[in-house]
Design a protein around this motif. Structure first.
Motif, PDB file in Angstrom:
ATOM      1  N   ASP A   1       0.710  -1.366  -0.060  1.00 29.72           N
ATOM      2  CA  ASP A   1       0.095  -0.016  -0.189  1.00 29.72           C
ATOM      3  C   ASP A   1       1.210   1.339   0.163  1.00 29.72           C
ATOM      4  O   ASP A   1       2.035   1.195   1.167  1.00 29.72           O
TER       5      ASP A   1
ATOM      6  N   LYS B   1      -3.041   8.308  -3.140  1.00 34.13           N
ATOM      7  CA  LYS B   1      -2.902   6.198  -2.704  1.00 34.13           C
ATOM      8  C   LYS B   1      -3.150   5.145  -3.541  1.00 34.13           C
ATOM      9  O   LYS B   1      -4.267   5.836  -4.827  1.00 34.13           O
TER      10      LYS B   1
ATOM     11  N   ARG C   1      -3.909   1.291  -4.438  1.00 32.22           N
ATOM     12  CA  ARG C   1      -4.112   0.046  -3.771  1.00 32.22           C
ATOM     13  C   ARG C   1      -2.821  -0.934  -4.111  1.00 32.22           C
ATOM     14  O   ARG C   1      -2.545  -0.888  -5.440  1.00 32.22           O
TER      15      ARG C   1
ATOM     16  N   SER D   1      -2.426  -8.606  -6.061  1.00 29.34           N
ATOM     17  CA  SER D   1      -3.164  -8.954  -4.249  1.00 29.34           C
ATOM     18  C   SER D   1      -2.758  -9.972  -3.749  1.00 29.34           C
ATOM     19  O   SER D   1      -1.989 -11.038  -5.482  1.00 29.34           O
TER      20      SER D   1
END
Length: 629
Positions: free
Chosen positions: A299, A317, A319, A323
């Protein structure tokens, strides 16, 4: 991104502005405002901060330092600017530009819109200097920082979703940037670099780009390395040493799960880009195979920090771009524990699979062998365990299981000699009895009656030579061409057939279930290549075996435990089926057991002159499973 990659990107960006900016010269009758914008942005972009500062109304040293600090505080590899429009009102001009900042460290590009206010100073256009020139939200007394929060390493799980790692203590060397005065950060990084081998500039940039009041980890050490360097680390002013627990110590089967270490200068280079302290790298097994799947997700935030109040404002920001998730395996702790216990005091390997699925339940080995290199991928002579795969050829040759077949101590087939230790005296066993005892001379004598091509075809139905899709190394077996009776006899004796314990466990599973199935070790992610998330899992199709062959084999392999040389494999619960086989490799005697109980098929290969050593280990395994139920 590598340093070389950063340099190429920065160079190409500079050229882009040099081409784009002059195109705006037609926007004004007076070119000087445009020139001021061009010179300021090109100076900022190329690192010629003095040239950029001269195009502002600010103090040249103050502006130069602010531009340089912006790059350091963002740990930026490069800046790229594109002027979009310019507007004039009387003696004021405002230029709109797009900024693209390469934050490096494999982070995304930061894109934002900026504005340059200009006014006339003694007849020359100057950029009206303030921190907002760097970014519209930056104010006096504030600075940039980049906050990167990596996700922890994901676990490798067994079939019940229990982690196959245990806690281990890592040691972290950190600093609080605000506590370092003047050039203390530079001196600290020089000493730390000399001790650890990590590049001085990367350590320093990590400090400069961090939020000043927060503790910044710089280097992580394992127990042994920390013990070697502790005194030197403690002697560096400003270093904070702390302990951090992470689940990185592999549980059994340790060589299949794989070891994990803190990132070192060497592994940092191998991974192709700078890693942050606390990052870990898999050195072997599944931890290495799935390194990218288990780690790397972060992050990232670009922030401003008020140096008086320490208030933080988020500018951007991101993400994680991908994943991370656990790796789900087929391994089972109960089966693994039973396999490990069964091998205690011996030298050998054992692989257990679920017969109905091909799922690998346990992989165990003594210290002399490696679980991946030998148990999954080893190349060992099959010995008379290959007789399992020859039964179909025997049946096609119309050889009855009850046919009497002499088992002499010595026999020659096609000029190749064969010897049977402990050959029976005064009796002529049946084919079934010879199968149960693994009589090499009896089996070799069938070479003249069994077609070599039929034998090769039967072996293929049991997966010999099949293209597996395992994330670790594996060997499905190989057979030399059978061009004559001598070659066929050697195959029946398993002397020119190479197999691994895993391939033979699958052979046992094929007889138990009636279908050969490819091995499965990882069920999630379902990819045949762990380095990609997109390639679908591809495995050979299951192969249904002939019913008559399966029925005969089940009878033969049951007699191997009840009346043959595999008696030691007997255990409570469902009937145990199996056979033993003797072989040798590099003059070392080997003892096979191949068989099953219920839905659990095993192959055991022990280094022992006792032909029943494999069966004895299998018996301890099945008994251990029964005791644990």
């Amino acid at each position: 991104m590598t340093v070389r990659g950063r340099a190429r990107r920065a160079a190409s960006a500079a050229l882009a502005l040099a081409v784009t900016a002059p195109m705006l010269s037609a926007c004004f009758e007076e070119p000087s405002a445009h020139e001021a914008v061009r010179d300021f942005l090109i100076g900022w972009q190329t690192g010629d901060y003095a040239a950029a500062a001269r195009r502002t109304d600010g103090d040249e040293k103050v502006v130069s330092k602010a531009l340089e600090d912006a790059k350091l505080q963002l740990d930026a590899a490069s800046f790229r600017f594109d002027v979009k429009s310019m507007r004039r009102a009387a003696d004021e001009v405002e230029a709109d530009f797009d900024a693209e900042v390469d934050l490096g460290e494999n982070n995304p590009l930061w894109e934002y819109e900026g504005k340059l206010p200009l006014h006339l100073v003694d007849g020359s256009w100057k950029v009206r200097w303030s921190p907002s020139v760097l970014h519209p939200q930056l104010r006096e007394g504030q600075r940039f920082a980049v906050k990167v929060t990596p996700e922890g390493r994901q676990p490798i799980l067994d079939r019940n979703r229990d982690p196959l790692q245990e806690k281990a203590v890592l040691h972290v060397a950190s600093v609080v940037p605000a506590n370092l005065k003047n050039d203390e950060a530079d001196r600290l990084c020089q000493r730390l670099s000399k001790i650890t081998g990590f590049p001085h500039d990367r350590l320093l940039s990590r400090i400069r780009s961090a939020q000043p009041n927060l503790q910044v980890p710089l280097v992580t050490f394992g127990r042994t390395k920390f013990g070697q360097l502790r005194a030197q680390l403690e002697a560096i002013p400003g270093i904070i040493l702390s302990e951090q627990e992470q689940s990185v110590a592999p549980a059994s089967p340790t060589q299949i799960v794989g070891t994990v270490t803190a990132v070192t200068p060497e592994t940092e280079q191998q991974l192709g880009g700078p890693q942050r302290a606390g990052d870990t790298v898999g050195r072997a097994g599944l931890q290495k195979a799935y390194q990218e799947h288990l780690t790397g997700s972060t992050d990232t935030r670009v922030i401003t920090v008020d140096l008086k109040t320490l208030k933080v404002t988020e500018l951007k920001k991101w993400r994680p771009d991908r994943s991370t998730s656990p790796v789900q395996t087929t391994l089972d702790r109960a089966h693994q524990k039973a396999a490990d216990s069964a091998l205690l005091g011996g030298s050998g390997m054992m692989v257990a699979v679920q017969a109905s699925t091909g799922d690998i339940l346990a992989v165990s080995s003594s210290n002399e062998y490696n679980q991946e290199k030998h148990a999954l991928a080893g190349r060992f002579p099959a010995g008379t365990a290959f007789s399992i795969m020859s039964v179909e050829g025997m049946l096609k040759a119309r050889i009855s299981p009850k046919q009497k077949l002499a088992c002499p101590a010595d026999r020659s087939v096609g000029g190749v000699p064969f010897h049977q230790e402990g050959a029976p005296v005064g009796v002529t066993p049946t084919l079934q009895a010879n199968f149960a005892t693994g009589c090499v001379t009896a089996l070799a004598s069938l070479a003249r009656r069994i077609d070599g091509s039929e034998l090769a075809s039967a072996a293929a139905k049991f997966g010999i030579g099949a293209p597996w899709a395992l994330p670790l190394k594996g060997f499905s077996g190989s057979m030399r061409p059978l061009k004559n009776d001598a070659a066929t006899a050697k195959a029946l004796a398993g002397q020119n057939v190479l197999v691994s314990p895993l391939s033979m466990a699958l052979v046992a599973g094929a007889v138990a279930s009636g279908t050969w199935r490819p091995p499965v070790l990882v069920t999630d992610p379902r990819t045949s290549d762990p380095t990609t998330e997109t390639e679908p899992y591809k495995a050979p199709d299951p192969i249904k075996l002939d019913d008559k062959t399966v029925d005969t084999l089940r009878t033969f392999m049951r007699s191997g435990v009840t009346a043959g040389s595999a008696r030691a494999a007997a255990a409570p619960g469902d009937p145990v089926h199996g056979i033993t086989a003797a072989a040798s490799q590099n003059r070392k005697p080997l003892a096979w057991f191949v068989g099953w109980q219920g839905d659990v098929a095993v192959a055991v290969l022990m280094q022992s002159p006792d032909p029943g050593a494999g069966a004895a280990a299998a018996g301890r395994f099945f008994q251990g499973l029964h005791a644990g139920l």
